[in-house]
Design a protein around this motif. Structure first.
Motif, PDB file in Angstrom:
ATOM      1  N   ALA B  57      -6.670   8.744  -3.998  1.00  8.58           N
ATOM      2  CA  ALA B  57      -6.719   7.335  -4.390  1.00  8.58           C
ATOM      3  C   ALA B  57      -7.329   7.196  -5.780  1.00  8.58           C
ATOM      4  CB  ALA B  57      -7.535   6.546  -3.374  1.00  8.58           C
ATOM      5  N   ILE B  58      -8.376   7.988  -6.041  1.00  8.59           N
ATOM      6  CA  ILE B  58      -9.004   7.929  -7.367  1.00  8.59           C
ATOM      7  C   ILE B  58      -8.006   8.359  -8.443  1.00  8.59           C
ATOM      8  CG2 ILE B  58     -10.781   8.969  -8.817  1.00  8.59           C
ATOM      9  CD1 ILE B  58     -12.532   9.118  -6.258  1.00  8.59           C
ATOM     10  N   GLU B  59      -7.306   9.473  -8.152  1.00 11.53           N
ATOM     11  CA  GLU B  59      -6.324   9.967  -9.133  1.00 11.53           C
ATOM     12  C   GLU B  59      -5.231   8.946  -9.377  1.00 11.53           C
ATOM     13  OE1 GLU B  59      -4.696  13.737  -8.065  1.00 11.53           O
ATOM     14  OE2 GLU B  59      -6.685  14.627  -7.912  1.00 11.53           O
ATOM     15  N   ALA B  60      -4.758   8.338  -8.288  1.00  6.93           N
ATOM     16  CA  ALA B  60      -3.677   7.368  -8.413  1.00  6.93           C
ATOM     17  C   ALA B  60      -4.123   6.177  -9.248  1.00  6.93           C
ATOM     18  CB  ALA B  60      -3.227   6.914  -7.029  1.00  6.93           C
ATOM     19  N   ASP B  61      -5.341   5.704  -8.993  1.00  7.64           N
ATOM     20  CA  ASP B  61      -5.831   4.562  -9.755  1.00  7.64           C
ATOM     21  C   ASP B  61      -5.947   4.900 -11.233  1.00  7.64           C
ATOM     22  OD1 ASP B  61      -5.918   2.946  -7.635  1.00  7.64           O
ATOM     23  OD2 ASP B  61      -8.059   3.121  -7.238  1.00  7.64           O
ATOM     24  N   LEU B  62      -6.397   6.124 -11.499  1.00  9.59           N
ATOM     25  CA  LEU B  62      -6.545   6.532 -12.900  1.00  9.59           C
ATOM     26  C   LEU B  62      -5.186   6.598 -13.585  1.00  9.59           C
ATOM     27  CD1 LEU B  62      -8.806   7.392 -14.839  1.00  9.59           C
ATOM     28  CD2 LEU B  62      -8.106   9.734 -14.423  1.00  9.59           C
ATOM     29  N   ARG B 126       4.158   8.294 -18.006  1.00 11.32           N
ATOM     30  CA  ARG B 126       2.898   7.803 -17.438  1.00 11.32           C
ATOM     31  C   ARG B 126       3.178   6.939 -16.218  1.00 11.32           C
ATOM     32  NH1 ARG B 126       1.872   7.988 -23.060  1.00 11.32           N
ATOM     33  NH2 ARG B 126       3.387   6.357 -23.254  1.00 11.32           N
ATOM     34  N   ILE B 127       4.163   6.046 -16.350  1.00 14.46           N
ATOM     35  CA  ILE B 127       4.531   5.202 -15.215  1.00 14.46           C
ATOM     36  C   ILE B 127       5.034   6.078 -14.085  1.00 14.46           C
ATOM     37  CG2 ILE B 127       6.154   3.432 -14.447  1.00 14.46           C
ATOM     38  CD1 ILE B 127       5.980   2.200 -17.187  1.00 14.46           C
ATOM     39  N   ASN B 128       5.817   7.069 -14.450  1.00 12.92           N
ATOM     40  CA  ASN B 128       6.360   7.971 -13.448  1.00 12.92           C
ATOM     41  C   ASN B 128       5.250   8.700 -12.706  1.00 12.92           C
ATOM     42  OD1 ASN B 128       8.741   9.078 -12.290  1.00 12.92           O
ATOM     43  ND2 ASN B 128       8.221  10.995 -13.304  1.00 12.92           N
ATOM     44  N   GLU B 129       4.248   9.131 -13.459  1.00 12.22           N
ATOM     45  CA  GLU B 129       3.147   9.853 -12.826  1.00 12.22           C
ATOM     46  C   GLU B 129       2.353   8.950 -11.889  1.00 12.22           C
ATOM     47  OE1 GLU B 129       0.733  12.119 -15.723  1.00 12.22           O
ATOM     48  OE2 GLU B 129       2.480  13.417 -15.655  1.00 12.22           O
ATOM     49  N   ALA B 130       2.164   7.698 -12.312  1.00 13.34           N
ATOM     50  CA  ALA B 130       1.451   6.759 -11.444  1.00 13.34           C
ATOM     51  C   ALA B 130       2.232   6.582 -10.143  1.00 13.34           C
ATOM     52  CB  ALA B 130       1.273   5.419 -12.147  1.00 13.34           C
ATOM     53  N   ALA B 131       3.557   6.436 -10.259  1.00 11.41           N
ATOM     54  CA  ALA B 131       4.387   6.256  -9.064  1.00 11.41           C
ATOM     55  C   ALA B 131       4.237   7.459  -8.145  1.00 11.41           C
ATOM     56  CB  ALA B 131       5.841   6.072  -9.466  1.00 11.41           C
ATOM     57  N   GLU B 132       4.251   8.641  -8.769  1.00 13.04           N
ATOM     58  CA  GLU B 132       4.164   9.881  -8.003  1.00 13.04           C
ATOM     59  C   GLU B 132       2.850   9.963  -7.224  1.00 13.04           C
ATOM     60  OE1 GLU B 132       5.548  13.230 -10.455  1.00 13.04           O
ATOM     61  OE2 GLU B 132       3.580  13.978  -9.948  1.00 13.04           O
ATOM     62  N   LYS B 133       1.756   9.617  -7.914  1.00 10.44           N
ATOM     63  CA  LYS B 133       0.441   9.696  -7.282  1.00 10.44           C
ATOM     64  C   LYS B 133       0.362   8.726  -6.110  1.00 10.44           C
ATOM     65  CE  LYS B 133      -1.758  12.791  -9.568  1.00 10.44           C
ATOM     66  NZ  LYS B 133      -1.926  12.687 -11.010  1.00 10.44           N
ATOM     67  N   PHE B 134       0.924   7.539  -6.304  1.00 11.25           N
ATOM     68  CA  PHE B 134       0.839   6.559  -5.225  1.00 11.25           C
ATOM     69  C   PHE B 134       1.720   6.959  -4.050  1.00 11.25           C
ATOM     70  CE2 PHE B 134      -1.310   3.823  -8.228  1.00 11.25           C
ATOM     71  CZ  PHE B 134      -2.244   3.237  -7.388  1.00 11.25           C
ATOM     72  N   ALA B 136       2.164  10.027  -3.108  1.00  9.09           N
ATOM     73  CA  ALA B 136       1.369  11.031  -2.392  1.00  9.09           C
ATOM     74  C   ALA B 136       0.312  10.353  -1.534  1.00  9.09           C
ATOM     75  CB  ALA B 136       0.715  11.979  -3.387  1.00  9.09           C
ATOM     76  N   GLU B 137      -0.292   9.301  -2.109  1.00  7.68           N
ATOM     77  CA  GLU B 137      -1.327   8.583  -1.375  1.00  7.68           C
ATOM     78  C   GLU B 137      -0.728   7.941  -0.124  1.00  7.68           C
ATOM     79  OE1 GLU B 137      -3.431   5.739  -3.743  1.00  7.68           O
ATOM     80  OE2 GLU B 137      -4.610   5.069  -2.033  1.00  7.68           O
TER      81      GLU B 137
END
Lengths: 349, 222, 72
Positions: B57-62, B126-134, B136-137
Motif C-alpha cells: 500500500a505504501i509503494e502504491a501510494d508513492l 509513471r501512471i502505468n507503474e501506479a496502476a500496476e502497484k494498485f 498488486a495491492e
C-alpha cells in the motif's frame, strides 16, 4: 508583424521564469500555505487568486498552474495570430486537445457523469469551450466521433477509421493509439517545409517520437508483449529509428539488449543509469531520463537562432517544465516528502 | 429445582444426564483445542501477508504520488477512466471442523501494459507503474479477505464453543448434580420418615398388645 | 558654378541616412513594443534604444549640408 516583436515578448516572458535558486527556495518552504504565499509573489499570483476562490491548498495550486498554462498559450497564440508561427504553437497546444478528447472518450465509454469529465479537461488547445461542452453532451463514444466529423475537426478522421476495429474488439486503446499516431503525423506534416526553423522543430518532434518508442519498448519488453501485438504501438517518423529499425529493435526482446543497442545512438544516457543501478531500475526512472533529454533539447531551441519562431517553442517547453516542477514541489510538500526525493523527479533546464 | 419429582426413576435419569453432559463437555473442549490450533496456523500466515499488504500500500501510494506530481493529476484521473473491467470473484466454501469458510477463486488482477485500456503511446510509465502497484495491492486484498473471513469465522466458533463449555461446566452440570443430590436427599428423607413411621406403628401396636395382656392379667387376678 | 549634381548628392546622403534610420527603428520599435508589453518597467531603456538610430539621420543631414556648403 516581424519576429523582433515576438522575440522581445518571449524573452521578456522567459526572463520571468523561475530560476533554479528560486525553485530551491520554494522547495524549502515548510508547508503548502507558505508555498502559496511565496508563489503569490511570482507571475502566478493572478492565477492563484482566481483558483483559490474555488479550491484551497494543493487543489488550488494545481488549478492555478493549469490556468497559467492555458493563459500563456492563449497569450502567445494571440500575438502570433495569422503568422506561420501559429502552426508551431498548435503542435504544442494540441497535446491538450488529444488529452481532452481521450478523456471524453474514456469517460463516455464507462458513463462517467459529465461534470466529472469536465473537471478533467484542460481547454488549452484548439478546442474551444463550446465544442467541448457539445462533446460532453453526447451519450456515447460513437456520437462523440460523429459530432467531431460534423464539426470537421481533424481528429474525426483517425477516429472514424479506427472505429470499426474498436467495435470489433472493444479495446479503447485502438482509438487512443489512432489519435496519438495522428497527432504526430499531423505535427510532422505541419513542419514539412524546407526552412531551417521547420527543420529544427521537425527534429524535436522526431526526437520525441524516438523517446516515446523507447519508452513503449521498455514497457512492452518488461511485460513480455508479443512482438506482433507490439508493432502497432510504435510510431513512425522518429529521428533515429525508422520503421525498419523499429522492427529490429522489437526483435531484441529484452530491456538489457535494447539499452545495450542504444549505446550507439544519441540515447546512450540510459545505459549509464543501467550500469550504475543494475537491472532493477524501474521504467519510470528511465522515463525520467527520457523526459529530461527531450526537455533539454526542446528548450535548447530557445537559445538557438534569436530571430526565428523556434524561440517560442523553446519557451513553451521551459514554461511547461516549470509548471511541472512546481506541481512536483506542491504535491511533495503536501505529502511531506523530503526535498532530496523531490529533486530526483524534477527537471532543471 | 422444585419441578423435579424426587423419585428413584428421576434420579436414574439425572445421573445419566450428568454423564452425557460431561462427555459433551470433554468433546467440545477437544474441538476447541483443534480449532485454536487451526486458528494460529492461519494467523501466522495472515499477519505476514498483512505486513506485505501494508508495504504494498505504501509503494502504491508513492507511485501514485509520483504519477500525480509529474504528470498532471488530471492525466491520472483521465487514464483511470480507461479502465474496462470489473473484477470477477468466484466464492465457494469449505469446511474446517464444521465451520463453513469461504474459498475465493479469482484470476489475478494484474495485467500487462496492453490490457489496461489506455493507449500506450500517450500514457507515461509513471501512471502505468501506479496502476500496476494498485493491481498488486488489490490481489493481496482479495487474498487477505479470504483468510480474514476464515479467521473471523473460526474465532467466532471458538468463542461460541467456549461459551458452551462454560455453560456445561458451570451451570448445567452443577445444576444436574444439585438436582440429583436433592432427589437423593428427598428419597433418603422419605425412607427415614417411613422407617420412623413404621417404628411408631410398631410401638403403638406393641403398646396395645401390652395393654391387652395387662387387662387379661388383671381380669384373672381380680 | 554648381550644377545639378550637388543637390542630388546631398539628397542621396540625407535619404540614405533617413532610410537606414527607418529600417533600424522599425526593428527596434517592434522589439521595443514587445519588451514594453512584457516588462513595462523597462520603458525608459526602450525609448533610449529607439532614439539611437536617430543619429544616422542627423549624420545624413550634416553630410548633406556639408556637401551643399562646401561645394559652393
Amino acid at each position: 508583424m516581424d519576429s523582433g516583436y515576438v522575440n522581445a515578448r518571449i524573452r521578456g516572458m522567459y526572463s520571468r521564469l523561475l530560476d533554479k535558486k528560486s525553485l530551491s527556495n520554494l522547495i524549502l518552504k515548510p508547508d503548502i500555505s507558505s508555498l502559496i504565499t511565496a508563489l503569490e509573489e511570482t507571475s502566478y499570483h493572478e492565477d492563484l487568486e482566481r483558483a483559490l476562490v474555488g479550491k484551497s491548498g494543493l487543489g488550488g495550486i494545481e488549478e492555478a498552474l493549469r490556468l497559467n498554462l492555458i493563459r500563456t498559450i492563449e497569450k502567445i497564440s494571440e500575438f502570433l495570430q495569422g503568422e506561420k508561427g501559429e502552426r508551431y504553437i498548435l503542435i504544442f497546444s494540441s497535446r491538450w486537445d488529444i488529452h481532452n478528447l481521450k478523456t471524453i472518450l474514456r469517460g463516455k465509454r464507462i458513463k462517467v457523469p459529465t461534470m466529472q469529465i469536465r473537471e478533467n479537461l484542460v481547454p488549452a488547445g484548439e478546442f474551444d469551450v463550446s465544442l467541448l461542452s457539445e462533446l460532453l453532451k453526447q451519450p456515447d463514444v460513437k456520437s462523440v466521433i460523429d459530432l467531431l466529423a460534423t464539426w470537421e475537426v481533424p481528429y474525426a478522421l483517425p477516429l472514424t477509421q479506427a472505429f470499426p476495429d474498436y467495435t470489433a474488439h472493444g479495446d479503447l486503446f485502438i482509438l487512443e493509439n489512432a489519435l496519438d499516431r495522428f497527432y504526430y503525423e499531423r505535427a510532422l506534416s505541419l513542419v514539412g517545409g524546407k526552412s531551417v526553423e521547420e527543420g529544427k522543430i521537425r527534429e524535436i518532434i522526431g526526437t520525441e517520437i524516438d523517446l516515446i518508442n523507447i519508452k513503449s519498448l521498455l514497457m512492452m519488453f518488461r511485460d513480455h508483449v508479443d512482438p506482433e501485438d507490439a508493432l502497432p504501438m510504435l510510431l513512425d517518423g522518429g529521428k533515429v529509428f525508422n520503421q525498419k529499425k523499429l522492427k529490429m529493435l522489437l526483435n531484441l526482446g529484452s530491456i538489457a539488449s535494447l539499452i545495450e543497442y542504444l549505446e550507439e545512438t544519441p540515447y546512450r544516457f540510459l545505459s549509464d543509469l543501467r550500469s550504475s543501478e543494475g537491472d532493477t531500475v524501474k521504467i519510470s526512472t528511465y522515463q525520467h531520463l527520457l523526459d529530461e533529454y527531450l526537455i533539454r533539447h526542446a528548450v535548447r531551441l530557445y537559445r538557438g537562432d534569436p530571430l526565428s519562431v523556434t524561440v517560442v517553442i523553446g519557451y513553451l517547453w521551459a514554461k511547461y517544465t516549470e509548471i511541472m516542477n512546481l506541481r512536483i514541489i506542491a504535491r511533495c510538500k503536501n505529502a511531506l516528502i523530503p526535498p532530496e526525493d523531490m529533486e530526483a523527479e524534477m527537471v532543471y533546464v | 429445582m422444585e419441578q423435579v419429582h424426587p423419585t428413584r426413576m428421576e434420579l436414574i435419569k439425572k445421573r445419566s444426564q450428568i454423564v452425557l453432559a460431561e462427555q459433551g463437555r470433554d468433546l467440545l473442549k477437544e474441538k476447541m483445542e483443534a480449532l485454536i490450533q487451526e486458528f494460529f496456523k492461519i494467523m501466522v500466515n495472515f499477519s505476514e501477508s498483512r505486513e506485505g499488504l501494508e508495504q504494498l500500500a505504501i509503494e502504491a501510494d508513492l507511485a501514485l504520488l509520483v504519477a500525480e506530481a509529474v504528470d498532471d493529476p488530471i492525466a491520472v484521473k483521465s487514464a483511470s477512466y480507461a479502465t474496462k473491467r470489473q473484477i470477477m470473484v468466484d466464492i465457494s466454501g469449505k469446511n474446517i471442523m464444521g465451520v463453513p469458510v469461504p474459498v475465493i477463486q479469482k484470476k489475478s488482477v494484474a495485467l500487462n501494459v496492453m490490457q489496461r485500456g489506455y493507449g500506450l503511446i500517450g500514457t507515461s510509465s509513471r501512471i502505468n507503474e501506479a496502476a500496476e502497484k494498485f493491481e498488486a495491492e488489490m490481489d493481496m486484498i482479495i487474498r487477505l479477505a479470504e483468510t480474514e473471513t476464515t479467521l473471523r469465522r473460526i474465532g467466532n466458533e471458538i468463542q461460541m464453543n467456549r461459551r458452551r463449555v462454560n455453560a456445561l461446566d458451570q451451570i448445567i452440570i452443577p445444576e444436574l448434580k444439585e438436582q440429583a443430590k436433592y432427589i437423593r436427599f428427598s428419597i433418603e428423607e422419605r425412607e427415614r420418615e417411613d422407617l420412623f413411621r413404621l417404628k411408631k406403628v410398631k410401638k403403638l401396636i406393641e403398646r396395645k398388645k401390652v395393654k391387652k395382656k395387662m387387662a387379661q392379667a388383671g381380669g384373672k387376678s381380680g | 558654378m554648381t550644377g545639378w549634381e550637388v543637390p542630388i548628392g546631398a539628397a542621396i546622403a540625407f535619404a540614405g541616412g533617413a532610410i537606414a534610420t527607418g529600417i533600424a527603428q522599425s526593428k527596434i520599435g517592434a522589439a521595443g513594443a514587445g519588451t514594453v508589453a512584457e516588462r513595462p518597467e523597462s520603458a525608459g531603456t526602450v525609448i533610449v534604444l529607439e532614439a539611437i538610430p536617430e543619429t544616422l539621420v542627423i549624420l545624413g543631414f550634416v553630410v548633406a549640408a556639408m556637401i551643399i556648403i562646401m561645394v559652393e
